[in-house]
Design an enzyme around this catalytic site. Structure first.
Site, PDB file in Angstrom:
ATOM      1  CD  GLU A   1      18.140 -33.658 -36.764  1.00  0.00           C
ATOM      2  OE1 GLU A   1      18.283 -32.550 -37.315  1.00  0.00           O
ATOM      3  OE2 GLU A   1      18.144 -34.729 -37.382  1.00  0.00           O
TER       4      GLU A   1
ATOM      5  CB  CYS B   1      18.311 -24.066 -34.992  1.00  0.00           C
ATOM      6  SG  CYS B   1      16.941 -24.593 -36.044  1.00  0.00           S
TER       7      CYS B   1
ATOM      8  CB  CYS C   1       7.363 -31.644 -39.701  1.00  0.00           C
ATOM      9  SG  CYS C   1       6.451 -30.169 -40.264  1.00  0.00           S
TER      10      CYS C   1
ATOM     11  CB  CYS D   1       7.681 -29.073 -47.172  1.00  0.00           C
ATOM     12  SG  CYS D   1       6.610 -27.856 -46.360  1.00  0.00           S
TER      13      CYS D   1
ATOM     14  CB  CYS E   1      11.296 -30.526 -45.564  1.00  0.00           C
ATOM     15  SG  CYS E   1      11.627 -30.491 -43.800  1.00  0.00           S
TER      16      CYS E   1
ATOM     17  CB  SER F   1       8.915 -21.428 -44.499  1.00  0.00           C
ATOM     18  OG  SER F   1       9.737 -21.436 -43.364  1.00  0.00           O
TER      19      SER F   1
ATOM     20  CG  HIS G   1      10.241 -22.144 -49.225  1.00  0.00           C
ATOM     21  ND1 HIS G   1      11.442 -21.578 -48.858  1.00  0.00           N
ATOM     22  CD2 HIS G   1       9.822 -22.865 -48.152  1.00  0.00           C
ATOM     23  CE1 HIS G   1      11.734 -21.937 -47.612  1.00  0.00           C
ATOM     24  NE2 HIS G   1      10.764 -22.704 -47.162  1.00  0.00           N
TER      25      HIS G   1
ATOM     26  CG  ASN H   1      22.003 -28.269 -46.779  1.00  0.00           C
ATOM     27  OD1 ASN H   1      22.827 -27.380 -46.943  1.00  0.00           O
ATOM     28  ND2 ASN H   1      21.606 -28.648 -45.583  1.00  0.00           N
TER      29      ASN H   1
ATOM     30  CB  CYS I   1      15.879 -29.502 -39.608  1.00  0.00           C
ATOM     31  SG  CYS I   1      15.441 -29.894 -37.935  1.00  0.00           S
TER      32      CYS I   1
END
Length: 422
Positions: A145, A158, A165, A169, A172, A277, A279, A356, A399
């Site tokens: 994407e 992006c 990946c 995580c 994600c 990242s 977090h 989100n 994503c």
């Protein structure tokens, strides 16, 4: 003290702030997003599941490599400059639209330099047409994407650097896909070329707009695919005809924390922005939230990020997805500020990101009040902080969500077709 003056509010210690925290949700309280069994655990992998190399493309080569390839096919080396100016300067891939090339060369140049690397299989628009999310199919039917976001007079892309990946995580969607394979430099750059063309043609609904910013925050961990990503950075930043000639200062490379690669990137001479990242500022939470933290702890990561700042003089972005009752406590904001200030002032900029929301899940956005309190604490401690703009929440904005949906729908269609034939 004059009667109208008031004493400043007492600043609570980290221990006192921690004691005031009400609820702690942990990543282990629920299986990872998209898990197929209740006992699923995140598993990090650096190994590609799918082997196979994308066809060689002009963007995979530097100018010397382009000239060498032309010579190997019996074509004049000076044509490399002409072809590169058409591709990087005009975003043209059809030799028939390169008027300074002899017609008898067109077919060979097309085969040699311009194989089709990405094909648009689905695009969705949001934010009144100012955001376009695209699923690309690659040569081996793998899907990735990219997201194109328009702003007044400019646009940001992006890009993805991997299919899937391997960082696992648990919040994600891409992380739960696992790593399919690394993208080639050409596959990354073709996402950029497509975006430049879309913006130039008014695809985001605004004239005189141009692509100015690129963030490597799409699918994948960019620093796992280090060689291809660094080559892509050169193609993006090097001047025409070597590359697109975009400003390195407008390019951001994100990482969950591959410490050795951060040190390596600092020495590349590419002053791109590093985005970490993070977090969570404490290892107790981050070990489960970002599994790679089991290899490189928070302090090691922030030391590497500070080194990057010292070498490049580029302020580091600290990305922080605010998750309700998990990492949005005020005491964590205080701890984050302390860790950043311990290394110096002004070297890092924190970007809290409202997650989100996922219905009936522990992975949901912090309340507005919690967001405000978190940001206020960081600013109170002198940390520059900006809530990051979120785009495309109505088109599977996180994503990996859209690619997952496309894959799921096509798999269901294939199964239905098989049942129909039977």
């Amino acid at each position: 003290m004059k009667q109208h003056e008031t004493k400043p509010a007492k600043r609570l210690s980290l221990a006192e702030l921690k004691a005031k925290a009400k609820r702690q949700v942990l990543p282990t309280d629920q299986p990872p997003e998209g898990a197929t069994s209740p006992d699923a655990k995140p598993i990090i992998t650096f190994n590609e599941r799918r082997k196979g190399k994308a066809p060689s493309h002009l963007a995979d080569l530097d100018m010397a490599g382009r000239k060498e390839l032309l010579t190997a096919y019996g074509l004049p080396a000076f044509r490399a400059d002409q072809i590169s100016r058409h591709y990087f300067g005009r975003q043209v891939v059809d030799p028939a639209q390169m008027p300074d090339l002899p017609a008898q060369m067109h077919e060979k140049i097309s085969e040699t330099f311009f194989p089709t690397l990405i094909t648009d299989v689905r695009s969705l628009k949001a934010d009144k047409g100012r955001t376009i999310k695209t699923v690309w199919e690659l040569f081996d039917q793998t899907r990735v994407e990219s997201v194109l976001m328009g702003y007044p007079g400019r646009a940001t892309l992006c890009v993805s650097s991997q299919a899937g990946c391997g960082m696992a995580c648990p919040f994600c969607a891409t992380g739960q896909m696992g790593l399919t394979r690394n993208l080639s430099t050409g596959e990354i750059i073709e996402q950029v070329r497509a975006a430049i063309t879309t913006v130039a043609e008014g695809g985001l609904g605004e004239e005189n707009q141009r692509l100015t910013n690129i963030v490597f925050m799409g699918m994948g961990e960019p620093l796992v695919n280090y060689r291809a990503v660094v080559q892509a950075l050169h193609r993006i930043c090097d001047p025409v005809p070597e590359g697109f000639g975009m400003s390195a200062r407008n390019i951001t490379v994100s990482t969950v924390g591959l410490v050795p690669s951060i040190y390596k990137l600092a020495e590349e001479g590419l002053p791109v922005t590093l985005a970490v990242s993070l977090h969570a500022p404490d290892d107790e939470l981050r070990d489960d939230l970002i599994p790679v933290n089991s290899r490189w702890k928070v302090k090691e990561l922030l030391d590497a990020a500070y080194h990057y700042y010292e070498v490049t003089k580029r302020r580091v972005s600290i990305e922080y997805a605010l998750i309700k009752d998990m990492n949005d406590h005020v005491w964590r904001a205080q701890l984050l500020a302390d860790e950043l200030n311990r290394r110096g002032s002004g070297w890092a900029h924190v970007n809290p990101i409202p997650l989100n929301p996922t219905p009936e899940s522990i992975w949901t956005a912090s309340t507005p009040a919690a967001q405000r309190a978190f940001v206020e604490k960081l600013r109170e401690c002198g940390i520059t902080t900006t809530i990051r703009d979120t785009r495309g929440s109505d088109i599977d904005g996180a994503c990996g969500q859209l690619a997952t949906e496309v894959n799921r729908n096509q798999a269901a269609a294939r199964r239905a077709n098989v049942r129909h034939v039977q």
